[in-house]
Every structure is written in structure tokens, then in C-alpha cells.
Motif scaffolding. Structure first.
Motif, short mmCIF file in Angstrom:
data_model
loop_
_atom_site.label_atom_id
_atom_site.label_comp_id
_atom_site.label_asym_id
_atom_site.label_seq_id
_atom_site.Cartn_x
_atom_site.Cartn_y
_atom_site.Cartn_z
N ASP A 109 0.82 -1.22 0.00
CA ASP A 109 0.00 0.00 0.00
C ASP A 109 0.86 1.27 0.00
O ASP A 109 0.31 2.37 -0.01
CB ASP A 109 -0.97 0.00 1.19
CG ASP A 109 -0.28 -0.19 2.52
OD1 ASP A 109 0.89 -0.62 2.54
OD2 ASP A 109 -0.91 0.08 3.56
N ALA A 223 -9.38 -6.02 3.99
CA ALA A 223 -8.99 -6.52 2.66
C ALA A 223 -9.40 -5.51 1.59
O ALA A 223 -8.70 -5.33 0.59
CB ALA A 223 -9.61 -7.88 2.41
N ALA A 224 -10.53 -4.82 1.83
CA ALA A 224 -11.00 -3.83 0.84
C ALA A 224 -9.95 -2.73 0.67
O ALA A 224 -9.73 -2.23 -0.44
CB ALA A 224 -12.33 -3.24 1.27
N GLU A 225 -9.29 -2.35 1.76
CA GLU A 225 -8.27 -1.31 1.68
C GLU A 225 -7.05 -1.78 0.87
O GLU A 225 -6.29 -0.96 0.38
CB GLU A 225 -7.81 -0.89 3.08
CG GLU A 225 -8.80 0.02 3.81
CD GLU A 225 -8.38 0.24 5.27
OE1 GLU A 225 -8.00 1.36 5.60
OE2 GLU A 225 -8.46 -0.72 6.07
N ARG A 227 -7.26 -4.20 -1.65
CA ARG A 227 -7.66 -4.79 -2.94
C ARG A 227 -7.01 -4.10 -4.14
O ARG A 227 -6.63 -4.75 -5.11
CB ARG A 227 -9.19 -4.69 -3.05
CG ARG A 227 -9.77 -5.70 -3.96
CD ARG A 227 -11.26 -5.60 -4.13
NE ARG A 227 -11.56 -5.85 -5.52
CZ ARG A 227 -11.40 -7.00 -6.14
NH1 ARG A 227 -10.99 -8.05 -5.45
NH2 ARG A 227 -11.65 -7.14 -7.41
N GLY A 228 -6.85 -2.81 -4.08
CA GLY A 228 -6.26 -2.08 -5.21
C GLY A 228 -4.75 -2.14 -5.27
O GLY A 228 -4.15 -1.53 -6.15
N GLU A 233 -3.28 -12.79 -5.10
CA GLU A 233 -4.63 -13.25 -4.79
C GLU A 233 -4.72 -14.10 -3.51
O GLU A 233 -5.58 -13.86 -2.67
CB GLU A 233 -5.22 -14.01 -5.98
CG GLU A 233 -5.68 -13.10 -7.10
CD GLU A 233 -6.99 -12.36 -6.75
OE1 GLU A 233 -6.89 -11.20 -6.32
OE2 GLU A 233 -8.07 -12.95 -6.91
N LEU A 236 -4.52 -11.86 -0.52
CA LEU A 236 -5.74 -11.07 -0.34
C LEU A 236 -6.85 -11.94 0.26
O LEU A 236 -7.57 -11.51 1.17
CB LEU A 236 -6.19 -10.49 -1.69
CG LEU A 236 -7.30 -9.46 -1.61
CD1 LEU A 236 -6.85 -8.21 -0.85
CD2 LEU A 236 -7.78 -9.05 -3.01
N GLU A 240 -8.69 -11.37 3.76
CA GLU A 240 -10.16 -11.28 3.77
C GLU A 240 -10.75 -12.19 4.86
O GLU A 240 -11.71 -11.84 5.52
CB GLU A 240 -10.70 -11.71 2.41
CG GLU A 240 -11.78 -10.80 1.88
CD GLU A 240 -11.74 -10.73 0.34
OE1 GLU A 240 -11.24 -11.67 -0.31
OE2 GLU A 240 -12.20 -9.70 -0.18
N ARG A 493 -8.37 -5.18 -10.30
CA ARG A 493 -7.90 -4.84 -8.97
C ARG A 493 -7.03 -3.59 -8.92
O ARG A 493 -6.94 -2.93 -7.90
CB ARG A 493 -7.12 -6.02 -8.39
CG ARG A 493 -8.03 -7.08 -7.82
CD ARG A 493 -7.28 -8.04 -6.95
NE ARG A 493 -6.24 -7.39 -6.18
CZ ARG A 493 -5.23 -8.02 -5.63
NH1 ARG A 493 -5.11 -9.31 -5.76
NH2 ARG A 493 -4.34 -7.36 -4.94
N VAL A 497 -1.05 -7.01 -10.21
CA VAL A 497 -1.20 -8.01 -9.15
C VAL A 497 -0.02 -8.96 -9.28
O VAL A 497 0.25 -9.49 -10.37
CB VAL A 497 -2.55 -8.76 -9.25
CG1 VAL A 497 -2.57 -9.97 -8.32
CG2 VAL A 497 -3.71 -7.83 -8.91
#
Ligand code: NAP
Length: 517
Positions: A109, A223-225, A227-228, A233, A236, A240, A493, A497
Motif C-alpha cells: 500500500d 482486505a478492501a483497503e 484490494r487495489g 490473490e 488477499l 479477507e 484490482r 497483481v
């Protein structure tokens, strides 16, 4: 002329027909590609240089920031020499992927820090620089072979091992080195993507440096924070499904002595799904420090002052009812990681500074009910075969980048840069000035004639070919790069990735459109 190391011309190993093995734990190798290396041949290099002056040939071992900044400094400093030699730099890496810590250390991130890869990429694309991946020093290529093929060798392999805590229970299942956890979420191919299931309710992160902050933040984020970001995978999916509700980050000294930086610290208080908590007594600079050192630091050091503003703000916050809680604790040292089959708790002792400023235990204990302990107490370099190593500082003994032998004299043609040279400190950019210093030493020695340009006449690709080893080329790597960009788009995403595991890397290596060009 120096002859190639005889060990380099032994029969090809079973795994060496294509790219060399890139890991001790992961046997698969990157596939052979029929495509030529992306970067230019030595002859093309000479043409690019446009000179008949001898060419200085340098191998840089390690393609992380320190290694690539070294390549850049070599090209720039040599270009600035009037009538100087030509230059060719080969940047070697044991992995088929360049960028070292930028790819496998910087948190997913932290996209602006990760964008340094764009800068490093441009250096690898200089006509005088070539990436040779999949070559492990000591097995695929020896130090002696490098010295026979290059006028100088610069070691820049960073720091990839965790420091030990030295408390009972450290090796229990559930007690994890931050290096492994970081490698996991960064998709390092040596780490099994299924290594972490995050079924602990509470986790303790030991240490209050920037790596501890990264690890605590990734554990506390939704996990939403993430995802980008480029997290693979399976990672993630594990995030999640995470059952973690409580993350404790623990410093053995006070907030004024903590190593984290303010920008990184502040992010912990801005998470969607986690309340931040600090005990006001632990945020009080004088509560456990009779020397006044903490207050002096807060007055004199801008970073500490910034950190204290953030910490005091948190100490005054009330819980907002978010699903997770992140508590930042100080003046507590781990004395035992508890459990029989696996981690069930962490025993801590309250500390304070004594009159001489040393951290001492107070004999007051506290037990945290945690099922996972992440040890984030600093990185360490590992010794390289045949290269001097000081076990105490975990660095290569050196004078301004010149590798020193047991007699404390420089070893001709051998240099060191980055964390292997000075220990794991500073930000990524610190490696730029550090590399420039090593290159200045190297060029001064070339000028002084210790190993002049053009003295090494063997060629590494020939030496490797005789053993059936074909390194991973820059073009091969672009296949991986391309596949990761495609995956990001396919999954909707984000920009990229990461591919997970050796099999996926090997399948994509050399298979990109750039390789077909
Ligand atoms: P670090 O900054 O040296 O921090 C290590 C932490 O571990 C310190 O809080 C230290 O406490 C603690 N520690 C050491 N031994 C301990 C023990 N036996 N028991 C309890 N605590 C112990 O190391 P790092 O966090 O691994 O970071 C390495 C480098 O990478 C740093 O330069 C860092 O800034 C950089 N980095 C930067 C970023 C970023 O800019 N975003 C991100 C990650 C890493 P003491 O101070 O008491 O020894």
C-alpha cells in the motif's frame, strides 16, 4: 589475464540447462528463453560508448536499490571522466526479478515508495547496463569466476535475514519473523503463499521501527483497503478471511526512542477498520525515564517531536467501535513467548531507563493473550561465500566501500554497497549516496592502477554457457512484469497483481510481448 574459475567449467548441473536455481527452497528455475537478452552485447556497448579506450567491466551482485544505484553511479561517474574508460555493468540477481527490497520489502500500500521501481527500471535500460537474473553467488557463479570476468565486483545483496529476539518460545509455531511475513505479502517466491492463515484473534508485533509499522498496518487494514494494491490473490484471500481483532505493537523503550518515522506512524491512526489506542501513562515522556533524555529528544529532534504529537493525539482518543483495535505500547520487553504446541501468549516485563540511560527491567510483568507473535526487531545481512563478513555487525568489513580482508587491507577489485556495507538503516534513497561513495573508491583504485580497466578478459556468459547455464535476461523479466500488469487488469484490482510462487514466475518469465519483439 586471469583464468576462469575451474569450478565454473564443470558439467552442467541438472537444473542449470535454463536459468540457474534462484532459491535454496524453491527448486524450479526460470525457463529458458530463445530470445536474446534485452540489453546490448559487449560489442554493442563499446559501439554505444563510441570509444576505443579500454572498457571497465563491473559486476554488481544484487539488483535491489543499492545495486542499481551503484550501476547508475558507475555509468554517470565514468561518463564524467574526460578520456576515461568505457563502462559496462552487469547487475546480477539470484531471482528472475529485479528491484530487491522495492519489490519484496516495501509494503504493497506504499505505492509512492514502490514507484521508485520506475526509476530503477530506467537504469537497467541504460545501454551500458545489463540485468542477469537467476544467478546465485556461490553456486551458479563463484566470487573467483566474477573476478576473472570483471575488473571489479560490487556486492550489494542487502539484508534478508531477521535478527533474533533471544527469548524462550521464539521458535514455537505462531512466532514469526517479520521478514517472512513481509515476503509473504510481497509474494516472494521463496515463501509458500499458504504460509499464513491469520486465524489468531490477537497478534503482538515486537519492535517499533518502520517494518513493525508496516506489518501492524497490513494486519489491521481491511482486505478492501488492500484490494487495489499488488498483493497476490492468495494473500488477499487470507487477509479477507483474517480473524484478527487485536494488534499490539510493542516497544522495549519509550515513544521518544522509537525508530519509526512520523509519516509512517500517522497512517496507523487513519485506518478504516481499526481504532488506535495508546495508554496515556506510556505516552508520558517522564513516567519511565528519570534521566530526562526522552524530553530532551522531543525538544531537539524534529522526528521525535512529530511522533510525540501523533502519539499524544492517540492517547486522548476514545474507541470508535471499529472492528479491530491497534494498541501501540511502550516500555515493555518480551521475556517469553508462551505456549507448548504453539503460541498462546506473550510475557512482557515493564522497563524504564536507569540513571545511566540504559533500559532495565522493573520486575513487573504482564501477559498478553496472543496467538501470533511477529518479531520485527531489525534485519541482518547474510555472509556471501568467499567474501569477508563481520558476524558482530553483520556487514562486510570495508573502508568507504572497499572490501577489507583479514589483514584489514583492501581486497583488489572487491567492493560493497548498501545494507551489506553499513547495516539496515536509512531510507531507500540513502543507498544512492552510499553507492556513489563506493563507486568513487572503485574509480580511484582503477585510476591508481590496482586493477585497470580491461584487465579481466573472460566473459561470464561464456563461462556460464560452458556449464549449460543461461541467466534470466531483462527481456525474460519483462514477461513477468507484463503478466502481472495483465493480471491486475483481468481481476479489476489495480495496476498490477503480483504472481505468486515459482511456477507462475517461471511460466511468465520470457513469455511477454517484449520478448517476442
Ligand atoms: P529498526 O528501525 O532498526 O527498528 C527495530 C526495532 O526493533 C526497534 O524498535 C528496536 O528497539 C527493536 N528491537 C531490537 N531488538 C529488540 C529486542 N531484543 N527486543 C525488543 N525490541 C527490539 O528496523 P526495521 O524496522 O527493521 O527497519 C529497517 C530499516 O528499514 C530502517 O531504516 C527503516 O526506517 C527502514 N524502513 C523504512 C520504511 C519506510 O520508509 N516506509 C519501511 C520499512 C523499513 P531499540 O531501538 O530499543 O533497539
Amino acid at each position: 589475464m586471469t583464468m576462469a574459475d575451474p569450478t565454473m567449467t564443470s558439467p552442467a548441473s541438472p537444473t542449470s540447462a535454463t536459468a540457474a536455481p534462484t532459491s535454496a527452497t524453491a527448486a524450479p528455475t526460470a525457463p529458458a528463453s530463445t530470445n536474446p537478452p534485452a540489453q546490448t552485447s559487449p560489442a554493442a556497448h563499446a559501439a554505444a560508448v563510441g570509444t576505443s579506450a579500454p572498457t571497465l567491466r563491473v559486476a554488481v551482485v544484487g539488483s535491489g536499490p543499492a545495486g542499481i544505484y551503484t550501476a547508475e553511479a558507475l555509468v554517470k561517474q565514468v561518463s564524467a571522466l574526460a578520456g576515461g574508460p568505457g563502462i559496462e555493468v552487469d547487475v546480477l540477481d539470484r531471482l528472475p526479478t529485479p528491484y530487491g527490497l522495492v519489490r519484496y520489502g516495501v509494503a504493497p500500500d506504499h505505492t509512492s515508495i514502490k514507484s521508485i521501481a520506475g526509476y530503477l527500471r530506467r537504469v537497467l535500460e541504460y545501454p551500458r547496463v545489463r540485468f542477469l537474473g537467476g544467478l546465485r553467488l556461490g553456486t551458479d557463479v563463484t566470487r573467483e569466476a566474477l573476478l576473472s570476468c570483471y575488473d571489479a565486483v560490487v556486492y550489494a545483496t542487502g539484508a534478508m535475514r531477521d535478527r533474533r529476539l533471544g527469548v524462550p518460545g521464539e521458535d514455537l509455531p505462531g512466532s514469526v519473523a517479520a521478514t517472512d511475513f513481509v515476503n509473504w505479502y510481497c509474494a516472494h517466491p521463496d515463501i509458500d503463499p499458504a504460509m499464513f492463515t491469520l486465524d489468531a484473534q490477537a497478534v503482538a508485533v515486537i519492535g517499533v521501527g518502520n517494518v513493525a509499522v508496516d506489518v501492524a498496518r497490513i494486519l489491521a487494514k481491511t482486505a478492501a483497503e488492500l484490494r487495489g494494491t499488488d498483493v497476490p490473490e492468495p494473500v488477499l484471500a487470507a487477509l479477507e478471511a483474517s480473524k484478527i481483532r487485536e494488534v499490539h505493537m510493542i516497544g522495549r523503550r519509550g515513544p521518544a526512542q522509537a525508530k519509526f518515522t512520523t509519516k509512517e506512524l500517522r497512517e496507523l491512526g487513519e485506518l478504516e477498520g481499526a481504532d488506535i489506542a495508546v495508554d496515556p501513562i506510556e505516552a508520558d515522556l517522564d513516567a519511565f525515564d528519570p534521566t530526562g533524555e526522552s524530553s530532551r529528544l522531543a525538544a531537539s529532534d524534529r522526528r521525535v517531536r512529530g511522533n510525540m504529537a501523533v502519539i499524544r493525539d492517540w492517547a486522548g482518543r476514545l474507541p470508535q467501535g471499529r472492528p479491530r483495535r491497534l494498541s501501540v505500547r511502550f516500555w515493555l520487553r518480551p521475556v517469553e513467548i508462551m505456549g507448548t504446541e504453539r503460541v498462546t501468549g506473550l510475557r512482557l516485563e515493564r522497563t524504564r531507563l536507569d540513571e545511566s540511560g540504559r533500559v532495565v527491567g522493573t520486575g513487573e510483568y504482564e501477559v498478553l493473550q496472543v496467538q501470533m507473535v511477529l518479531r520485527s526487531v531489525g534485519y541482518q545481512s547474510v555472509p556471501l561465500p568467499g567474501v569477508p563478513f563481520d558476524e558482530r555487525s553483520a556487514t562486510v568489513p570495508n573502508a568507504e566501500g572497499r572490501v577489507l580482508g583479514a589483514d584489514e587491507k583492501p581486497r583488489p577489485g572487491e567492493y560493497v554497497a548498501g545494507w551489506l556495507k553499513r547495516g539496515p538503516t536509512g531510507v531507500i534513497g540513502t543507498n544512492k549516496s552510499d553507492a556513489a561513495q563506493t563507486v568513487r573508491s572503485l574509480l580511484a583504485d582503477v585510476e591508481a592502477g590496482s586493477r585497470p580497466a580491461g584487465s579481466a578478459t573472460a566473459r561470464l556468459l561464456d563461462v556460464l554457457a560452458a556449464r549449460g547455464i543461461r541467466p534470466v535476461s531483462y527481456t525474460d523479466w519483462l514477461g513477468i512484469d507484463q503478466r502481472e500488469l495483465e493480471l491486475g487488469a483481468e481481476l479489476g484490482r489495480g495496476e498490477r497483481v503480483k504472481l505468486c510462487g515459482w511456477e507462475a514466475l517461471n511460466a511468465a518469465c520470457g513469455a511477454g510481448p517484449a520478448a517476442d519483439a
